[in-house]
Motif scaffolding. Sequence first.
Motif, PDB file in Angstrom:
ATOM      1  N   ARG A   1       0.978  -1.648  -0.089  1.00 14.63           N
ATOM      2  CA  ARG A   1       0.067   0.061  -0.067  1.00 14.63           C
ATOM      3  C   ARG A   1       1.094   1.168  -0.290  1.00 14.63           C
ATOM      4  O   ARG A   1       1.789   1.531   0.994  1.00 14.63           O
ATOM      5  CB  ARG A   1      -1.041  -0.045   1.429  1.00 14.63           C
TER       6      ARG A   1
ATOM      7  N   ALA B   1       8.420   0.831   7.262  1.00 19.32           N
ATOM      8  CA  ALA B   1       9.383   1.771   8.129  1.00 19.32           C
ATOM      9  C   ALA B   1       8.326   2.801   8.859  1.00 19.32           C
ATOM     10  O   ALA B   1       7.026   2.700   8.307  1.00 19.32           O
ATOM     11  CB  ALA B   1       9.676   3.017   6.519  1.00 19.32           C
ATOM     12  N   THR B   2       8.922   3.914   9.883  1.00 21.61           N
ATOM     13  CA  THR B   2       7.888   4.490  10.826  1.00 21.61           C
ATOM     14  C   THR B   2       7.607   5.664   9.497  1.00 21.61           C
ATOM     15  O   THR B   2       7.769   5.987   8.922  1.00 21.61           O
ATOM     16  CB  THR B   2       8.593   5.341  11.964  1.00 21.61           C
ATOM     17  N   GLY B   3       6.189   5.765   9.884  1.00 21.00           N
ATOM     18  CA  GLY B   3       5.679   6.883   8.307  1.00 21.00           C
ATOM     19  C   GLY B   3       4.839   6.447   7.679  1.00 21.00           C
ATOM     20  O   GLY B   3       4.838   7.269   6.847  1.00 21.00           O
ATOM     21  N   ALA B   4       5.179   5.274   7.506  1.00 21.29           N
ATOM     22  CA  ALA B   4       4.450   4.605   5.808  1.00 21.29           C
ATOM     23  C   ALA B   4       3.037   4.528   5.936  1.00 21.29           C
ATOM     24  O   ALA B   4       2.601   4.480   4.595  1.00 21.29           O
ATOM     25  CB  ALA B   4       5.102   3.489   5.791  1.00 21.29           C
ATOM     26  N   GLY B   5       2.374   4.665   7.271  1.00 22.75           N
ATOM     27  CA  GLY B   5       0.956   4.166   7.596  1.00 22.75           C
ATOM     28  C   GLY B   5       0.069   3.106   7.789  1.00 22.75           C
ATOM     29  O   GLY B   5      -0.653   2.233   7.032  1.00 22.75           O
ATOM     30  N   LYS B   6       1.356   2.788   8.497  1.00 13.61           N
ATOM     31  CA  LYS B   6       0.907   1.037   9.009  1.00 13.61           C
ATOM     32  C   LYS B   6      -0.198   1.380   9.681  1.00 13.61           C
ATOM     33  O   LYS B   6      -1.349   0.438  10.264  1.00 13.61           O
ATOM     34  CB  LYS B   6       2.009   0.547  10.143  1.00 13.61           C
ATOM     35  N   THR B   7      -0.434   2.658  10.996  1.00 10.99           N
ATOM     36  CA  THR B   7      -1.541   2.585  11.985  1.00 10.99           C
ATOM     37  C   THR B   7      -2.516   3.064  11.058  1.00 10.99           C
ATOM     38  O   THR B   7      -3.494   2.588  11.526  1.00 10.99           O
ATOM     39  CB  THR B   7      -0.811   3.231  13.381  1.00 10.99           C
ATOM     40  N   TYR B   8      -1.983   3.631  10.565  1.00  6.44           N
ATOM     41  CA  TYR B   8      -3.744   4.473   9.192  1.00  6.44           C
ATOM     42  C   TYR B   8      -4.175   3.225   8.495  1.00  6.44           C
ATOM     43  O   TYR B   8      -5.381   3.181   8.405  1.00  6.44           O
ATOM     44  CB  TYR B   8      -3.152   5.670   8.459  1.00  6.44           C
TER      45      TYR B   8
ATOM     46  N   ARG C   1       1.267   5.459   0.544  1.00  5.80           N
ATOM     47  CA  ARG C   1       0.505   6.522   1.160  1.00  5.80           C
ATOM     48  C   ARG C   1       0.260   7.565   0.294  1.00  5.80           C
ATOM     49  O   ARG C   1       1.307   7.725  -0.366  1.00  5.80           O
ATOM     50  CB  ARG C   1       0.672   6.595   2.662  1.00  5.80           C
ATOM     51  N   PRO C   2      -1.042   8.566   0.130  1.00  6.95           N
ATOM     52  CA  PRO C   2      -0.123   9.444  -0.692  1.00  6.95           C
ATOM     53  C   PRO C   2       0.538  11.015   0.109  1.00  6.95           C
ATOM     54  O   PRO C   2       1.244  10.485   1.461  1.00  6.95           O
ATOM     55  CB  PRO C   2      -1.846  10.086   0.085  1.00  6.95           C
TER      56      PRO C   2
END
Length: 340
Positions: free
Chosen positions: A18, A105-112, A20-21
């Motif tokens: 996935r 990586a951190t900030g890549a959209g996992k939690t979203y 992310r934008p």
Amino acid sequence: AILEKQSTGGSRILVFVRLRPMAKREKEGGSRSCVRIVNRREVYLTEFATENDYLRLKRLRGRHFTFDASFPDLTTQQEVYSTTTAELVEAVLQGRNGSVFCYGATGAGKTYTMLGTVENPGVMVLAIKDLFNKIRQRSCDGNHEVHLSYLEVYNETVRDLLSPGRPLVLREDKQGIVAHGLTQYRAYSTDEVMDLLLQGNQNRTTEPTRVNETSSRSHAILQVVVEYRVKDASNNVVNRVGKLSLIDLAGSERALATDQRTLRSLEGANINRSLLALSSCINALVEGKKHVPYRNSKLTQLLKDSLGGACNTVMIANISPSNLSFGETQNTLHWADRAK
Ligand code: ADP
Ligand code: MG
């Protein structure tokens, strides 16, 4: 699709990507996009964001990947859920375990992707919503019981995110490995779940220097357990249990750099043991090895009954489009490629 793949022998892991934008801040900072998704499957990695000849890139090693599906940046949460996880929810209602991981990586959209927001709930919430819908279609006799547990693995310590307190001890019993004292929240509807999970997420460990941000080394695991009774062939009532584990993994940035080293040499370096152990287990499963090293970390112990064998395993690799994250994105794609 999953059933098809698993009948070909060994454990087959479905792997999705996935994108992310681009964030507003990144755009304003002059970031350019370095990822292209073509045909909903193929990912091209290019530092030149012009309309390139993609066939030429195909010949460059490490720049072209194909996955079970790849989601472009405008893909909805619902589409990600339907493609990656809906089949696993169906399987859980047939008493089969499964797990879905978000890696990146951190900030890549996992939690979203996993948790999402109140306006755009993610896989965890959509899975529970779908589960309740399916249960309602199937029976109106209250036969199905749904329990939720939400826990964290941080620095090889297991904590209950629904009832924070002392670390939980893992014990092996007849049912397998259980976290002693873990809250099993009986859920009756979807309504309460988003609040519960948002609250749980607040309880994740933060770095002392950045108290409002979840630590990039924290893994969050939501376990959805469905218990129900069916009549077997000789008309006896038997209990069945299915479990779905949804995992928002720690940031992969540190582990990737050291992927090749042994666990032992990483002890002192404060590298994420659970993330590396998960990689080892996945590699062993994909290669069809007899021995899968579940015992090497808390995360893999907790997921032992949900990973490999007859279980459905899904990996969602999250990536950023920014050229500033090129290296991390390439590492994530390589890792995901090896999990196929
Ligand atoms: P991670 O958990 O991998 O560190 P996050 O999920 O927190 O990353 O995402 C980083 C930022 O990007 C957040 O502000 C999040 O809301 C945003 N974001 C991530 N994925 C998407 C998406 N698919 N659509 C819109 N915003 C997203
Ligand atoms: Mg996160």
